[in-house]
Design a protein around this motif. Sequence first.
Motif, mmCIF file in Angstrom:
data_model
loop_
_atom_site.group_PDB
_atom_site.id
_atom_site.type_symbol
_atom_site.label_atom_id
_atom_site.label_comp_id
_atom_site.label_asym_id
_atom_site.label_seq_id
_atom_site.Cartn_x
_atom_site.Cartn_y
_atom_site.Cartn_z
ATOM 1 N N UNK A 33 0.831 -1.199 0.000
ATOM 2 C CA UNK A 33 0.000 0.000 0.000
ATOM 3 C C UNK A 33 0.865 1.248 0.000
ATOM 4 N N UNK A 34 0.500 2.191 -0.864
ATOM 5 C CA UNK A 34 1.253 3.437 -0.903
ATOM 6 C C UNK A 34 0.372 4.679 -0.828
ATOM 7 N N UNK A 42 -4.071 2.032 -3.377
ATOM 8 C CA UNK A 42 -3.509 1.711 -4.674
ATOM 9 C C UNK A 42 -2.185 0.994 -4.476
ATOM 10 N N UNK A 43 -1.964 -0.082 -5.231
ATOM 11 C CA UNK A 43 -0.769 -0.895 -5.042
ATOM 12 C C UNK A 43 0.463 -0.202 -5.579
ATOM 13 N N UNK A 486 0.448 6.061 -8.968
ATOM 14 C CA UNK A 486 0.197 6.044 -7.529
ATOM 15 C C UNK A 486 0.476 7.402 -6.900
ATOM 16 N N UNK A 487 1.349 8.193 -7.526
ATOM 17 C CA UNK A 487 1.651 9.519 -6.970
ATOM 18 C C UNK A 487 0.531 10.507 -7.260
ATOM 19 N N UNK A 488 0.041 10.490 -8.496
ATOM 20 C CA UNK A 488 -1.029 11.413 -8.879
ATOM 21 C C UNK A 488 -2.417 10.856 -8.584
ATOM 22 N N UNK A 489 -2.483 9.567 -8.233
ATOM 23 C CA UNK A 489 -3.763 8.904 -7.958
ATOM 24 C C UNK A 489 -4.735 9.098 -9.122
#
Length: 646
Positions: A33-34, A42-43, A486-489
């Motif tokens: 998980x991040x 989100x993985x 994962x950073x910007x989702x």
Amino acid sequence: MSREQERTAGGRLSNPSTRHVERRRQFVRRRIAVGATAGFVVAAVIGVSLRGGQNLPTRSAIQLTDAQQGLVAPVATPGVSLPQVPANAVTVSPEPGSRTADPRTQISVLGAPVSALTGITVTGSKSGVHHGRWEAYQSATGASFLPNRPFVAGETVTVQTNLTIVGSNNGTYEFQVAHVLHLTGDLTMPVSHTNVPGVQHFATQPAMMPPAITVAKSDPSLGPNESFLISPKGSVGQPGPMIVAPNGSLVWFDSLAKTGQPPIGLNEQRYHGQPVLTWFQGQVRYGHGQGEGIIMNNRYQVIAKVHAGNGIQMDLHEFQLTSAGQAYITAYRTVRWNLSSIGGPANATVFDGVMQEIDVATGLVMDEWDSLDHVPTTASYYGKPPTSSYQYDYFHINSIQPLAGGDILIGARNTSAAYEVDPADDGAVVFQLGGKTPSVPMQAGSSFWFQHDVQLHGGGIFTVFDDGAAPVREPNSRALFLRLSTSAKQIQYLGADTHPGVLAYALGNVEELPHGNTEVGWGTAPYYSVYSPSGALLYDAAMPQGDDSYRAYLYRWQAQPETKPAIAVANAGANLSVRVSWNGATQVQAWRLLAGPSPNRLGLVTTVPKTGFETAISVPRHPGYVRVEAVNGAGQVIGGSLPHAG
């Protein structure tokens, strides 16, 4: 295992090597998980190289990694406790609370041996106690209960067990039996035209008339052992599974003209470790298949057939094998359903999109997922039915990808979305790509319409065949590349391959090749193409206008038929014209012609290179007999025809 090794071992990039009972029993998610969004985490994805100077991965960076296990994992919502699932829990279908069970359903249990399935009672609220038998799966731990008689539509079925069942508090659970209707509508079978331009004819195979392939752009990097797999529907020429060399010449064709059952989705996969050809064969009615899955070995022998269970027939849209001997297939069930939530009839006729996991050896249903239990009809872009008898196809399941962590990625055309579902959590949707309510926002350019063949790769990269129609929402169909950031989702747009002027109204696929190249089947348009990682067109070929193939694949297929080479002999003045072919043989490099006064007294006359599917050999006329032998690249004779009177 490298991506190329996985592709060779599993047919498609996504076939998992292991996924089954241990994962289901332990209910463990092996994801990192991040960052939380919309109630999910989100993985983590693998860092990869850049595309076009942007901080995004290229297609060549697509890897089969642990990230392919899935995208999301549930997280704790403040004030809400997540359920604790015991390690010995088993999964069942119909799942607890299902409203879509067929009256002829099996009761499937995964995660417990058949010896543990004792003291179980099955009782219908209208039909009473049901007796039957348990049959074990061969590919995984579990079994199906086969009732001696069907259930009754509209009743509630109670299953009492001493097991720990996912979705049940005490081992007892219920499901409802749907009001199942018969699919109606005319059969869709193109009329074959065989005496028109664009049809191939062969002296050695007079009953075989496949469509001709035109290569508009060649790719020198495609080797002679690589072949395209297509399944023309038979508008021009006959329908049949077809293998084509990069130069457009025929490798293998199986005419299905007499069956009235077109082939759909010819693919290369692995079955018990061996390379096989697979396809759907059956009737097509109202855009849905009603038939069976064919598994054929590399000697062109049918070694298994796959059928849907639980009272329905296998559909044409997906047929995926696993290394353990299971098949994931699509199917449809027509049911009565209340559509008042979208302004439709309360007793509407609705297609339930079904995914079934079949134990190929026994034919038993190991698991079933139903769209109506998990995706609301409000998610559809299909409008609403005008009458209760109108067959409302709100979901239209058209792709399945088993993920290595146990989840399954399911694509649905009419919701313009793909869903990661968890079979060990009663089929719950844990992530949605696209559609009306995506789990994360879609960046500009990343939305797709009425898509086919959604696939998840390492690095959180998706490939999607974005039809863009029908109805028309985009000017061109696209082979679309997306990434979960994962950073910007959000879902980011990486790029797209297009074929100028091509807008497919259905069908289509995207296949990732070694070294980052991409093969695209253009659906209802007659083309199939290969693109570089930068999007440059490397190869382009076409079937005759009016024909198409559901999907197209590129593989290194090797096979040697059980049949003998076929020859046709004719007098040509002072010479003898001998034509020879060997349908499906991939190792032939040359032909040796022998002749003599009797079948047992033949001598070598000439050796000529193989040219295309059918090779012509002209020699001075000989009284007596001729015979032809196939020679491979090592100079070895690998097969021969029967003697033929000259």
